[in-house]
Design an enzyme around this catalytic site. Sequence first.
Site, PDB file in Angstrom:
ATOM      1  N   HIS A 165      16.086  34.495 -27.904  1.00  0.00           N
ATOM      2  CA  HIS A 165      15.163  33.703 -28.728  1.00  0.00           C
ATOM      3  C   HIS A 165      13.719  34.228 -28.711  1.00  0.00           C
ATOM      4  CE1 HIS A 165      18.321  31.058 -29.664  1.00  0.00           C
ATOM      5  NE2 HIS A 165      18.192  30.144 -28.733  1.00  0.00           N
ATOM      6  N   HIS A 187      15.724  25.334 -34.323  1.00  0.00           N
ATOM      7  CA  HIS A 187      16.575  24.960 -33.188  1.00  0.00           C
ATOM      8  C   HIS A 187      16.587  23.437 -32.970  1.00  0.00           C
ATOM      9  CE1 HIS A 187      18.753  25.608 -29.476  1.00  0.00           C
ATOM     10  NE2 HIS A 187      18.606  26.918 -29.549  1.00  0.00           N
ATOM     11  N   GLU A 244      22.386  26.484 -35.944  1.00  0.00           N
ATOM     12  CA  GLU A 244      21.272  27.412 -36.153  1.00  0.00           C
ATOM     13  C   GLU A 244      21.677  28.481 -37.154  1.00  0.00           C
ATOM     14  OE1 GLU A 244      20.242  28.760 -32.034  1.00  0.00           O
ATOM     15  OE2 GLU A 244      21.551  27.104 -31.511  1.00  0.00           O
TER      16      GLU A 244
HETATM   17  C1  GLA Z   1      20.931  28.829 -27.993  1.00  0.00           C
HETATM   18  C2  GLA Z   1      21.872  29.613 -27.191  1.00  0.00           C
HETATM   19  C3  GLA Z   1      22.367  28.824 -26.032  1.00  0.00           C
HETATM   20  C4  GLA Z   1      21.215  28.236 -25.250  1.00  0.00           C
HETATM   21  C5  GLA Z   1      20.334  27.442 -26.185  1.00  0.00           C
HETATM   22  C6  GLA Z   1      19.098  26.941 -25.490  1.00  0.00           C
HETATM   23  O1  GLA Z   1      21.460  28.127 -28.993  1.00  0.00           O
HETATM   24  O2  GLA Z   1      22.963  30.137 -27.928  1.00  0.00           O
HETATM   25  O3  GLA Z   1      23.155  29.631 -25.202  1.00  0.00           O
HETATM   26  O4  GLA Z   1      20.488  29.259 -24.646  1.00  0.00           O
HETATM   27  O5  GLA Z   1      19.923  28.207 -27.253  1.00  0.00           O
HETATM   28  O6  GLA Z   1      19.360  26.303 -24.287  1.00  0.00           O
END
Ligand code: GLA
Length: 361
Positions: A115, A186, A322
């Site tokens: 991210h 997110h 997402e």
């Molecule tokens: C994303 C990832 C997950 C986790 C979340 C945040 O969606 O795919 O594995 O890291 O973010 O906790």
Amino acid sequence: MNCNSNNNNEKNNVNNFGYLNDGRVSTVITLKNSQGTEISVSNFGATITSIKTADRDGVFKNIVIGYSNVTPYEKGTPYFGATIGRFANRIAKGKFTIDNTEYSLPINNGNHHLHGGDKGLDKILWDIEKIDPQQVLLKTISADGDMGYPGDLTVQVKFSLDNNNNLRIDYQANTNKKTPINLTNHSYFNLSGDFRNQINNHELILNATQYTPIDSEFIPIGELRYVRDTPFDFTKSTIIGKQIIHTPSGFDHNFVLDKEIEHEMYNDLYRAATLTDPISGRQLQIYTTEPGIQFYTGNFLNGTLTTENGQPINKHTALCLETQHFPNSPNEPLFPNTILDPGTIFRSSTIYSFKVTSKQF
Ligand code: GLA
């Protein structure tokens, strides 16, 4: 834009969202439509902090995890509601190569980069470019080398709420050096509006006949696999709880969206997902220009964080959908391209469409 403390612009619903550690003030903008839907967006992390929608009886509740002040966001959340970039999801070992130059990004998730790194686009204060009653435009410039990424990247994100309960998110970016880009939102949804409930009773359709299988560290193994006859088959409306029990700890996978179904098109965007809470009747339909969608069932939520009213946020009490390019794309030549060239404009759009369904007897 200058927003002073307690400055409340009634017309545009612009409010102080609290001060950052360095003394800068953050802002929250609330968009309202003729149906009473209200969506709040902060310029800290270009974050959706609340989405209040009606259930089938007209009762409004907030259906995303969020806070009314910047402090918990600055301390760090698992990306609640944030805009994720420069690259959403994982880049294996934080490494990729463009034109024979290898780049190294910070490792912030096991052995990998997640991210956009520990100070990604979710942790910065964006500039507010324009506010209308039903629209807000945010902008930021991520400098060459920021979190290891090449090129000065200018990013804009526009949130628009129309009177048909569509929240449209339009991303746009340009760079002066080739760089990977993958932007998403997110938000953590629970359509019951009560984060004590698990999302296991929600029904999901994913317009995806394939997904990208992953290794034990959540990195795609590079192939696409059919969902048919597996727990990943959400091609027809399926109760999440019936499938989640066949996974080790829940879903955290990228699904490959089927884009060829013309009648599903909605103003150049394709239907990606439909999520329904049969009890409240709230339904979320998602349309996007992106080739993939990460379905994440809040597997790492463990009760240590609390909601605004002090409820522990437990595992599987919220889920994320997402819209994105596939994880680790810069290292997977067969995945759709994520490298942005100078002189071209990156564009991506996603619509969250909020509906209600009638009661099933
Ligand atoms: C994303 C990832 C997950 C986790 C979340 C945040 O969606 O795919 O594995 O890291 O973010 O906790």
